[in-house]
Design an enzyme around this catalytic site. Sequence first.
Site, PDB file in Angstrom:
ATOM      1  N   GLU A  68       0.859  -1.190   0.000  1.00 14.37           N
ATOM      2  CA  GLU A  68       0.000   0.000   0.000  1.00 14.37           C
ATOM      3  C   GLU A  68       0.896   1.241   0.000  1.00 14.37           C
ATOM      4  OE1 GLU A  68      -3.286   0.984  -0.238  1.00 14.37           O
ATOM      5  OE2 GLU A  68      -2.395   2.958   0.061  1.00 14.37           O
ATOM      6  N   ASP A 117      -7.350   2.091  -8.203  1.00 13.91           N
ATOM      7  CA  ASP A 117      -7.714   3.464  -8.581  1.00 13.91           C
ATOM      8  C   ASP A 117      -7.893   3.552 -10.096  1.00 13.91           C
ATOM      9  OD1 ASP A 117      -7.540   4.216  -5.939  1.00 13.91           O
ATOM     10  OD2 ASP A 117      -5.458   4.885  -6.095  1.00 13.91           O
TER      11      ASP A 117
HETATM   12  N1  SAM Z   1      -8.075  -2.938  -2.404  1.00  5.72           N
HETATM   13  C1  SAM Z   1      -8.813  -2.179  -1.424  1.00  5.72           C
HETATM   14  C2  SAM Z   1     -10.264  -2.533  -1.499  1.00  5.72           C
HETATM   15  O1  SAM Z   1     -10.694  -3.165  -2.479  1.00  5.72           O
HETATM   16  O2  SAM Z   1     -11.000  -2.208  -0.560  1.00  5.72           O
HETATM   17  C3  SAM Z   1      -8.577  -0.664  -1.603  1.00  5.72           C
HETATM   18  C4  SAM Z   1      -9.036  -0.055  -2.877  1.00  5.72           C
HETATM   19  S1  SAM Z   1      -8.585   1.670  -3.015  1.00  5.72           S
HETATM   20  C5  SAM Z   1      -9.632   2.276  -4.239  1.00  5.72           C
HETATM   21  C6  SAM Z   1      -7.050   1.590  -3.905  1.00  5.72           C
HETATM   22  C7  SAM Z   1      -5.828   1.541  -2.974  1.00  5.72           C
HETATM   23  O3  SAM Z   1      -4.675   1.323  -3.772  1.00  5.72           O
HETATM   24  C8  SAM Z   1      -5.593   2.840  -2.217  1.00  5.72           C
HETATM   25  O4  SAM Z   1      -5.418   2.562  -0.839  1.00  5.72           O
HETATM   26  C9  SAM Z   1      -4.314   3.399  -2.842  1.00  5.72           C
HETATM   27  O5  SAM Z   1      -3.541   4.146  -1.925  1.00  5.72           O
HETATM   28  C10 SAM Z   1      -3.610   2.130  -3.297  1.00  5.72           C
HETATM   29  N2  SAM Z   1      -2.688   2.349  -4.429  1.00  5.72           N
HETATM   30  C11 SAM Z   1      -2.965   2.990  -5.582  1.00  5.72           C
HETATM   31  N3  SAM Z   1      -1.881   3.017  -6.372  1.00  5.72           N
HETATM   32  C12 SAM Z   1      -0.908   2.354  -5.715  1.00  5.72           C
HETATM   33  C13 SAM Z   1       0.439   2.050  -6.023  1.00  5.72           C
HETATM   34  N4  SAM Z   1       1.000   2.457  -7.172  1.00  5.72           N
HETATM   35  N5  SAM Z   1       1.159   1.352  -5.128  1.00  5.72           N
HETATM   36  C14 SAM Z   1       0.601   0.950  -3.951  1.00  5.72           C
HETATM   37  N6  SAM Z   1      -0.671   1.217  -3.593  1.00  5.72           N
HETATM   38  C15 SAM Z   1      -1.420   1.910  -4.462  1.00  5.72           C
END
Ligand code: SAM
Length: 211
Positions: A68, A117
Amino acid sequence: MRLRNVKGAREAMAESSFVIQNPEQYKGKWKEVFQNQNPIHIEVGMGKGKFITTLAQQNPNVNYIGIEKYSSVLIRALEKREKIEGNNLYFLRFDAENITDIFGKEEVDRIYLNFSDPWPKDRHAKRRLTSKEYFARYDQILAKKGQVEFKTDNQELFTFSLESVKEAGWYLEMSTRDYHNSPYIEGNVMTEYEEKFSSIGNPICKLIAKR
Ligand code: SAM
């Protein structure tokens, strides 16, 4: 999802034995960290960690690493981690853009991407975790028979991801735009976002990609 400035989050990350600091030093050596030869499954963008924490409890013979980008979110996963037993789950605060810096060739057996995202602007397409640029990174770290599993409720992102799989030269083991009403649903572990979006009636899409 991003909780800005959660007080003490960075300090908690630095102090926790469940959060691996400087993960670059373990590239090619993750089996030593777990002290066994079990397969390694990772979740990229795990958010608050319900999915991977549940899987780690269900499957003690699999090693899990949750990745994360933000401490302010990761701290919620850490709170869950502290309530469970087992030595098969670690977390990294890390930007997956550099994922090939922390895993060696074919070191990972499965990659989970959940409700990633969407980065809706075209000029940000490369940032989507299911872009062909990311598949090229996964190609370097994933075992030959490994797989990428992706769930989302975002139809546009799902269409983009199906295209990316093709462009990357991978194939689809399965795909559905109505996962919760499909035969594939058995054993599904819901993520925080999946609970939220399925409860308001959004269909959930899922694909599994392999080479
Ligand atoms: N997977 C979880 C769920 O389904 O409940 C969280 C979904 S949330 C929309 C997307 C998560 O991915 C966020 O916490 C964001 O910080 C993380 N994230 C996005 N791009 C990332 C990256 N390049 N590396 C690590 N984490 C990332």
